[in-house]
Design a protein around this motif. Sequence first.
Motif, PDB file in Angstrom:
ATOM      1  N   ILE A 164       0.612  -1.706   0.115  1.00  0.00           N
ATOM      2  CA  ILE A 164       0.035   0.663   0.008  1.00  0.00           C
ATOM      3  C   ILE A 164       0.988   0.983  -0.026  1.00  0.00           C
ATOM      4  N   ALA A 165       0.940   2.145  -1.132  1.00  0.00           N
ATOM      5  CA  ALA A 165       1.585   3.783  -1.406  1.00  0.00           C
ATOM      6  C   ALA A 165       1.273   4.502  -0.636  1.00  0.00           C
ATOM      7  N   SER A 166       2.052   5.499  -0.345  1.00  0.00           N
ATOM      8  CA  SER A 166       1.475   6.706   0.043  1.00  0.00           C
ATOM      9  C   SER A 166       2.380   8.115  -1.247  1.00  0.00           C
ATOM     10  N   GLY A 167       2.464   9.220  -1.704  1.00  0.00           N
ATOM     11  CA  GLY A 167       3.425   9.915  -2.228  1.00  0.00           C
ATOM     12  C   GLY A 167       3.749  10.782  -0.801  1.00  0.00           C
ATOM     13  N   ILE A 168       2.998  11.211   0.624  1.00  0.00           N
ATOM     14  CA  ILE A 168       3.146  11.838   1.280  1.00  0.00           C
ATOM     15  C   ILE A 168       3.087  11.086   2.741  1.00  0.00           C
ATOM     16  N   GLY A 169       2.507  10.432   2.884  1.00  0.00           N
ATOM     17  CA  GLY A 169       2.492   9.738   3.953  1.00  0.00           C
ATOM     18  C   GLY A 169       1.563  10.529   5.028  1.00  0.00           C
ATOM     19  N   GLY A 170       1.620  10.206   6.465  1.00  0.00           N
ATOM     20  CA  GLY A 170       1.038  10.957   7.498  1.00  0.00           C
ATOM     21  C   GLY A 170       1.119  12.249   7.047  1.00  0.00           C
ATOM     22  N   VAL A 171       1.281  13.163   7.010  1.00  0.00           N
ATOM     23  CA  VAL A 171       1.555  14.626   6.368  1.00  0.00           C
ATOM     24  C   VAL A 171       0.853  15.455   7.467  1.00  0.00           C
ATOM     25  N   THR A 172      -1.317  15.501   7.226  1.00  0.00           N
ATOM     26  CA  THR A 172      -1.624  15.852   8.539  1.00  0.00           C
ATOM     27  C   THR A 172      -1.745  15.224  10.137  1.00  0.00           C
ATOM     28  N   LEU A 219       1.751  14.835  11.237  1.00  0.00           N
ATOM     29  CA  LEU A 219       2.659  15.603  11.243  1.00  0.00           C
ATOM     30  C   LEU A 219       2.715  16.690  11.555  1.00  0.00           C
ATOM     31  N   LEU A 220       1.930  18.146  11.161  1.00  0.00           N
ATOM     32  CA  LEU A 220       1.729  19.071  10.364  1.00  0.00           C
ATOM     33  C   LEU A 220       0.570  19.576  11.409  1.00  0.00           C
ATOM     34  N   ASP A 221      -0.299  18.449  12.378  1.00  0.00           N
ATOM     35  CA  ASP A 221      -1.223  18.908  13.275  1.00  0.00           C
ATOM     36  C   ASP A 221      -0.644  18.234  14.550  1.00  0.00           C
ATOM     37  N   HIS A 229       1.341   8.671  19.477  1.00  0.00           N
ATOM     38  CA  HIS A 229       1.492   7.541  18.370  1.00  0.00           C
ATOM     39  C   HIS A 229       1.035   8.097  17.081  1.00  0.00           C
ATOM     40  N   THR A 230       2.532   9.159  17.791  1.00  0.00           N
ATOM     41  CA  THR A 230       2.382  10.210  16.575  1.00  0.00           C
ATOM     42  C   THR A 230       3.016   9.731  15.397  1.00  0.00           C
ATOM     43  N   VAL A 231       4.545   9.133  15.830  1.00  0.00           N
ATOM     44  CA  VAL A 231       5.520   7.988  14.773  1.00  0.00           C
ATOM     45  C   VAL A 231       5.068   7.344  14.296  1.00  0.00           C
ATOM     46  N   PRO A 232       3.904   6.359  14.473  1.00  0.00           N
ATOM     47  CA  PRO A 232       3.583   4.838  13.610  1.00  0.00           C
ATOM     48  C   PRO A 232       2.023   5.787  12.927  1.00  0.00           C
ATOM     49  N   MET A 233       1.557   6.746  12.782  1.00  0.00           N
ATOM     50  CA  MET A 233       0.553   7.137  11.972  1.00  0.00           C
ATOM     51  C   MET A 233       1.626   7.969  10.698  1.00  0.00           C
ATOM     52  N   LEU A 234       2.201   8.851  11.495  1.00  0.00           N
ATOM     53  CA  LEU A 234       2.672   9.743   9.702  1.00  0.00           C
ATOM     54  C   LEU A 234       3.764   8.901   9.152  1.00  0.00           C
ATOM     55  N   MET A 235       3.999   7.316   9.753  1.00  0.00           N
ATOM     56  CA  MET A 235       4.900   7.372   8.823  1.00  0.00           C
ATOM     57  C   MET A 235       4.442   6.849   7.429  1.00  0.00           C
ATOM     58  N   PRO A 236       5.271   6.838   6.427  1.00  0.00           N
ATOM     59  CA  PRO A 236       4.546   6.212   5.090  1.00  0.00           C
ATOM     60  C   PRO A 236       4.132   5.048   4.673  1.00  0.00           C
ATOM     61  N   ASN A 237       4.701   4.415   6.033  1.00  0.00           N
ATOM     62  CA  ASN A 237       4.585   2.495   5.643  1.00  0.00           C
ATOM     63  C   ASN A 237       3.556   2.011   6.686  1.00  0.00           C
ATOM     64  N   SER A 238       2.358   3.286   7.211  1.00  0.00           N
ATOM     65  CA  SER A 238       1.296   3.018   8.454  1.00  0.00           C
ATOM     66  C   SER A 238       0.027   2.551   8.050  1.00  0.00           C
ATOM     67  N   PRO A 239      -0.066   3.123   6.441  1.00  0.00           N
ATOM     68  CA  PRO A 239      -1.185   1.721   5.408  1.00  0.00           C
ATOM     69  C   PRO A 239      -0.734   1.029   4.924  1.00  0.00           C
TER      70      PRO A 239
END
Length: 428
Positions: free
Chosen positions: A119-127, A129-131, A147-157
């Motif tokens: 499962i790919a993402s171009g930007i990952g958990g950008v929201t 990170l910013l929030d 939970h911030t780090v496992p949420m923002l990781m691009p591989n999280s999905p």
Amino acid sequence: MDSTNRTVVVTGIGATTPLGGDSASTWKGLIEGRSGVSLLEGERFAELPVRIAASAAVDPSEVLPRPLARKLDRSAQFALIAAREAWADAGYTGPAGTVAEDASDAAPEIDPGRLGTVIASGIGGVTTLLDQYDVLKEKGVRKVSPHTVPMLMPNSPSANVSLEVGAQAGAHTPVSACASGAEAIGYAIEMIRSGRADVVVAGGTEAAIHPLPIAAFGNMMAMSKNNDDPQGASRPFDVDRNGFVLGEGAGVIVLESAEHAARRGARVYCEALGQGISSDSHHITQPEPTGRGIAQALRHLVATADVKPAEIVHINAHATSTPQGDIGEIKALRSVFGDDVDHMALSATKSMTGHLLGGAGGVETVATVLALHHRLAPPTINVDNLDPEADADVVRGTARELPEGAAVAVNNSFGFGGHNVVLAFATR
């Protein structure tokens, strides 16, 4: 059978998009030619030069339990929703390593070690990170979510989908900007073809409707600023196109070896023939104007995936609605396929969904599979004045029936950095 020659098929599809919360409603919206773009509400968008986007038709909070949703970035929420639909659509009722009580002897248990996710993402958990950075600045260190780090990781999905289905053959996350979702599916095909997996859940997801990405894309002059006409803003191949419209959501498919699918009596949508890949090596954001890199990817597809141009009846174009990119894609098609382009019904579904960035290849693969399955090409909307350089059979106005018999459909995806990925699917 030599594992390198394994046939790969699509047995499940799932989506959540600006047109609907599942694949059926998304397909209905595409065939109806309905736009999912609207004006963004709220003070944080009020001062932006771009105030339009294609937000998800169904918010993840309406689908996922709150305790689960609060541990997932929005991109992972979309991926999980689409993956659950695709998994169930493929006929699976639980994670690998389990057997439903009513399963017949003919339905083999899935070996977790033969099941993967890509499962790919171009930007990952950008929201996220910013929030969470805003939380840090405004409320202090102790209020930042653990939970911030496992949420923002691009591989999280991909990781969360692998946990959902019990996949142990690998959980992968290719990141290639707006080609990410297509590259994920291509990688999944190769996982099965090489013999490393029997079943792979694959696709793309994105959730980047936030003031910072929108401001950045807007300042690059990449996005349409047609705030007065949101539904008419995304207009691929039209002479007045002036940039893409940001969308969000996910598209996921279940791929299997044909042998595995046959053993369990699975319904098959189509065959996944393979992928063609190249890179432009031209500019970090600007497309190569002649379509040279895209043409190389198409030639790679023809050479390695048993694709005959005469059999191609449909193309889901990348077509983001940018002045240069749309025409470069047409030039590439002509340079490789020549006059055969004349019988390829070309659809630009971003005119309705907006551009889902890393999720685009996933959602547009779902659309491509369904176009073959239903023998129907979605329309491209908002093409009021076709660019004379768009020398192809662009489906406009209403959906078009595709011919019966052996047929191939191609899905094109390209991304910043010069990434080019083309996928081919067939019914024979």
